[in-house]
Enzyme design. Structure first.
Site, PDB file in Angstrom:
ATOM      1  N   HIS A  26      35.035  19.680 -21.244  1.00 49.48           N
ATOM      2  CA  HIS A  26      36.106  18.947 -20.572  1.00 49.48           C
ATOM      3  C   HIS A  26      36.107  17.489 -21.027  1.00 49.48           C
ATOM      4  CE1 HIS A  26      37.598  21.695 -17.325  1.00 49.48           C
ATOM      5  NE2 HIS A  26      36.466  22.319 -17.608  1.00 49.48           N
ATOM      6  N   CYS A  66      38.502  24.634 -21.839  1.00 53.60           N
ATOM      7  CA  CYS A  66      37.729  25.461 -20.924  1.00 53.60           C
ATOM      8  C   CYS A  66      38.488  26.758 -20.606  1.00 53.60           C
ATOM      9  CB  CYS A  66      37.349  24.682 -19.668  1.00 53.60           C
ATOM     10  SG  CYS A  66      36.004  25.458 -18.721  1.00 53.60           S
ATOM     11  N   GLU A 114      38.182  15.234 -20.357  1.00 49.09           N
ATOM     12  CA  GLU A 114      38.726  14.361 -19.315  1.00 49.09           C
ATOM     13  C   GLU A 114      37.693  14.000 -18.253  1.00 49.09           C
ATOM     14  OE1 GLU A 114      38.898  18.280 -17.224  1.00 49.09           O
ATOM     15  OE2 GLU A 114      39.041  17.582 -19.295  1.00 49.09           O
TER      16      GLU A 114
END
Length: 217
Positions: free
Chosen positions: A189, A102, A191
Site C-alpha cells: 500500500h 493489494c 498510500e
C-alpha cells in the site's frame, strides 16, 4: 493537460444506518495528486461505457480494501468483484492501463485465472522486495527496498498470461504483470506511509506515463 486516473473504492454495509457506502482513503487522492495526475473516483453504480464517454480516463487504479467474494461472502464483495471485472474488461478493450493495489492485484490475478492460498503473519509488517529481472519494471522495482504488507491471502500460482514481477524475502508473490497488456499489480500500500516512498511513486508515475525514470517525479 494532466492525466486523469480513475480509482475504485471499497464497499461496506453499515448496519446502524441500513446503508451501503463506498469509501476511499484520502491518502490515495493525495498520492495521485502528488504524481501530478487528476484523480477521478469511481462508484460501482456507474454505467462504465457512459461514464468513460464523458471522462477521458488515462489510467485506472483498482484500490485496496475488502476481500474477494470467494473468501468473504458478502453482497458488498460480490458487487465490487463484478464491477471491477467489468472495468478490467472495458479497460482491456479500450487500451486503458490498469494498476492494482493489494486487493486490486488479487482481482487482476483472479480475472486471469490465477490461484491463491491463505497465509499468516502478513498484516502490519514490512518485507524486503525481490524483483524479477525479467519484469518490464525491473529497473524501477530494484530501487524499492522494503514494502508494507496487509493481506491474509496470497497468489501462489499465476496463469500463463502473467509473470511474477517481484517476491518478498519469504518468496511470497508481491507483484505481477501481464505479458502483453499494460496491466500491473502489487500487494503493498503506497498510500499508507506517513511520507510517500519516492521509489514507489516513481513506479506508479512510470507505469502511467512511460517516461524515463529521471523525468518521472
Amino acid at each position: 493537460m494532466k492525466k486523469i486516473i480513475a480509482i475504485t473504492q471499497r464497499i461496506d454495509f453499515i448496519d446502524d444506518y441500513n446503508e451501503t457506502r463506498e469509501t476511499l482513503d484520502v491518502r490515495y487522492l493525495e498520492l495521485i495528486k502528488r504524481l501530478d495526475f487528476t484523480p477521478l473516483i469511481l462508484s460501482y453504480t456507474i454505467d462504465i461505457e457512459e461514464y468513460f464517454r464523458v471522462f477521458k480516463v488515462d489510467g485506472i487504479i483498482l484500490s485496496g480494501g475488502n476481500d474477494l467474494y470467494e473468501w468473504f461472502n458478502t453482497k458488498e464483495s460480490k458487487k465490487r468483484d463484478a464491477f471491477e471485472y467489468k472495468l478490467i474488461k472495458y479497460a482491456i478493450e479500450n487500451s486503458i492501463p490498469i494498476l492494482g493495489i493489494c486487493r486490486g492485484m488479487q482481482v487482476i490475478a483472479n480475472y486471469f485465472n490465477s490461484h491463491f492460498e491463505k497465509i499468516s503473519n502478513q498484516v502490519g509488517i514490512n518485507h524486503l522486495l525481490k524483483p524479477n529481472i525479467k519484469s518490464k519494471y525491473f529497473p524501477i522495482l530494484k530501487e524499492i527496498k522494503k514494502v508494507n504488507s496487509y493481506h491474509n491471502y496470497a497468489v501462489n500460482s499465476i496463469s500463463s498470461d502473467l509473470i511474477v514481477s517481484a517476491y518478498n524475502d519469504g518468496d511470497i508473490i508481491k507483484a505481477i504483470e501481464h505479458r502483453e497488456l499494460k496491466i500491473f499489480g502489487h500487494m503493498w500500500h503506497p498510500e499508507r506511509y506517513k511520507k510517500f516512498d519516492e521509489a514507489q511513486l516513481s513506479l506508479i508515475k512510470f507505469f502511467f506515463t512511460d517516461k524515463n525514470m529521471k523525468d518521472s517525479i
